[in-house]
Design a protein around this motif. Structure first.
Motif, mmCIF file in Angstrom:
data_model
loop_
_atom_site.group_PDB
_atom_site.id
_atom_site.type_symbol
_atom_site.label_atom_id
_atom_site.label_comp_id
_atom_site.label_asym_id
_atom_site.label_seq_id
_atom_site.Cartn_x
_atom_site.Cartn_y
_atom_site.Cartn_z
ATOM 1 N N GLY A 160 10.172 4.073 5.586
ATOM 2 C CA GLY A 160 10.001 3.234 4.412
ATOM 3 C C GLY A 160 11.312 3.078 3.664
ATOM 4 O O GLY A 160 12.386 3.428 4.174
ATOM 5 N N GLU A 161 11.229 2.593 2.430
ATOM 6 C CA GLU A 161 12.438 2.302 1.666
ATOM 7 C C GLU A 161 12.186 2.461 0.166
ATOM 8 O O GLU A 161 11.151 2.041 -0.347
ATOM 9 C CB GLU A 161 12.905 0.869 1.954
ATOM 10 N N ILE A 162 13.126 3.080 -0.521
ATOM 11 C CA ILE A 162 13.114 3.196 -1.981
ATOM 12 C C ILE A 162 14.529 2.969 -2.488
ATOM 13 O O ILE A 162 15.486 3.593 -1.988
ATOM 14 C CB ILE A 162 12.605 4.573 -2.450
ATOM 15 N N ASN A 163 14.674 2.068 -3.457
ATOM 16 C CA ASN A 163 15.986 1.774 -4.064
ATOM 17 C C ASN A 163 17.053 1.484 -3.012
ATOM 18 O O ASN A 163 18.187 1.994 -3.067
ATOM 19 C CB ASN A 163 16.436 2.926 -4.961
ATOM 20 N N ASN A 164 16.663 0.687 -2.018
ATOM 21 C CA ASN A 164 17.560 0.266 -0.940
ATOM 22 C C ASN A 164 17.982 1.395 -0.001
ATOM 23 O O ASN A 164 18.904 1.227 0.809
ATOM 24 C CB ASN A 164 18.819 -0.422 -1.499
ATOM 25 N N ILE A 174 2.965 -0.517 13.199
ATOM 26 C CA ILE A 174 2.040 -0.565 12.059
ATOM 27 C C ILE A 174 2.769 -0.641 10.711
ATOM 28 O O ILE A 174 2.133 -0.524 9.657
ATOM 29 C CB ILE A 174 1.079 0.645 12.067
ATOM 30 N N ALA A 175 4.090 -0.825 10.732
ATOM 31 C CA ALA A 175 4.889 -0.958 9.510
ATOM 32 C C ALA A 175 4.594 0.152 8.504
ATOM 33 O O ALA A 175 4.258 -0.098 7.355
ATOM 34 C CB ALA A 175 4.653 -2.329 8.870
ATOM 35 N N PRO A 176 4.734 1.416 8.903
ATOM 36 C CA PRO A 176 4.321 2.516 8.023
ATOM 37 C C PRO A 176 5.360 2.880 6.971
ATOM 38 O O PRO A 176 6.548 2.585 7.092
ATOM 39 C CB PRO A 176 4.133 3.673 9.006
ATOM 40 N N GLN A 177 4.870 3.551 5.933
ATOM 41 C CA GLN A 177 5.702 4.302 5.005
ATOM 42 C C GLN A 177 5.269 5.767 5.104
ATOM 43 O O GLN A 177 4.074 6.050 5.226
ATOM 44 C CB GLN A 177 5.501 3.846 3.561
ATOM 45 N N TYR A 178 6.242 6.670 5.037
ATOM 46 C CA TYR A 178 5.935 8.105 5.058
ATOM 47 C C TYR A 178 6.949 8.776 4.132
ATOM 48 O O TYR A 178 8.127 8.893 4.465
ATOM 49 C CB TYR A 178 6.043 8.645 6.482
ATOM 50 N N GLY A 265 0.170 2.063 5.936
ATOM 51 C CA GLY A 265 0.395 1.338 7.175
ATOM 52 C C GLY A 265 -0.541 0.151 7.311
ATOM 53 O O GLY A 265 -1.569 0.067 6.624
ATOM 54 N N LYS A 266 -0.198 -0.737 8.201
ATOM 55 C CA LYS A 266 -0.961 -1.966 8.424
ATOM 56 C C LYS A 266 -2.176 -1.697 9.316
ATOM 57 O O LYS A 266 -2.031 -1.195 10.436
ATOM 58 C CB LYS A 266 -0.071 -3.016 9.080
#
Length: 310
Positions: A160-164, A174-178, A265-266
């Motif tokens: 995932g991404e936070i503040n670039n 599934i385009a997840p964030q963890y 996730g998607k």
């Protein structure tokens, strides 16, 4: 205006035994399909007694899924049918795509003082990718960025991404964030979760508030301490919070700090046929997988491949 996600369900993790006798806590699993689509299972293995985990997870197959192992303390020695060998150490992540099939083992070793703490998350693969070539993404602690926000919240970005700042695991179907989030007392943290995606938090330590206007009579609670939650809306460690749809989640701590995993996730929105370590779309595909495992034709990509580094 952004819509804040409210709580859809709270699940208290349950003790169970897996592998060759490993004691762990299961946050969710087979009984919760398709509630957390595309995610299938989350296990929390946390013990200071080696007898509860040294038997490990001897050689077993996987097909049709991805397994994500994140270690907080201790080590896991792993090996597979493709010739890969290695150690998942404290702070490390192994993102394994089983795809068409792999046979592997995971043997916990614990830390110097005998403690082991980690998590394994299973993510489903869509029909189009279930028979893809298996692969590993081995990520060491040093490769996982950690950022500190102005309110002293600390976040390890696995995916995932936070503040670039982006996590090392990218280009997952599934385009997840963890995220591994640590919040001090009396802090607030808001984070976007793409609309339509499944999102949940698993509390590792402490407690906090996951909904601005708490109404215990509108929240489905499974195995939770109802009276503690109903009184103040606090949700404690070893609990899973499933968010309803919206644009972002907002989480607040009170007089205690809190640490939690935040995952999204998607959804795949496909039928799930699941037995043991194999997840397919139909019972016929499941039957074929086990027949192949027993007759020696399970592995479709048997040549040795190196562990992939991000």
């Amino acid at each position: 205006m952004l819509k804040t996600r409210n709580i859809k369900k709270v699940i208290r993790s349950k003790p169970t035994v897996e592998g060759a006798g490993v004691s762990l806590k299961r946050a969710f699993g087979n009984d919760h399909v398709p509630l957390l689509d595309p995610f299938l299972l989350l296990d929390d293995f946390h013990s200071s007694n080696p007898e509860e985990y040294v038997s490990g997870f001897p050689w077993h197959p996987h097909r049709g899924i991805e397994t994500i192992t994140y270690i907080l303390s201790g080590e896991i020695d792993h090996g597979d049918s493709m010739g890969n060998r290695g150690i998942i150490g404290s702070g490390d992540v192994q993102w394994m795509t089983a795809g068409s099939g792999i046979i592997h083992q995971e043997m916990p070793k614990g830390s110097a003082n005998g403690s082991l703490w980690g998590f394994q998350l299973w993510a489903n693969l869509p029909r189009s990718h279930k028979m893809t070539s298996p692969r590993y993404r081995g990520i060491t602690q040093s490769q996982i960025p950690e950022i500190t926000l102005k309110n002293n919240c600390k976040i390890k970005i696995i995916c995932g991404e936070i503040n670039n700042v982006k996590g090392p695991v990218q280009n997952i179907i599934i385009a997840p964030q963890y995220l591994d989030v640590s919040m001090p007392a009396n802090a607030a943290f808001s984070h976007p979760i793409r609309k339509g995606h499944t999102g949940f938090a698993y509390i590792i330590e402490g407690c906090g508030y996951f909904e601005k206007e708490w109404d215990p009579y509108k929240v489905d609670m499974e195995g939770s301490n109802y009276f503690d939650m109903a009184r103040e809306g606090r949700i404690r460690n070893e609990s899973l919070v499933i968010f309803g749809d919206g644009d972002e989640c907002t989480i607040v701590t009170g007089h205690e700090p809190m640490r939690f995993l935040l995952v999204s996730g998607k959804p795949i929105n496909e039928p799930v046929a699941w037995y043991g370590p194999i997840v397919m779309n139909t019972q016929e595909e499941l039957k074929i997988a086990f027949q192949e495992f027993h007759n020696g034709t399970f592995l479709k990509h048997g040549s040795k491949t190196s562990v992939e580094k991000p």
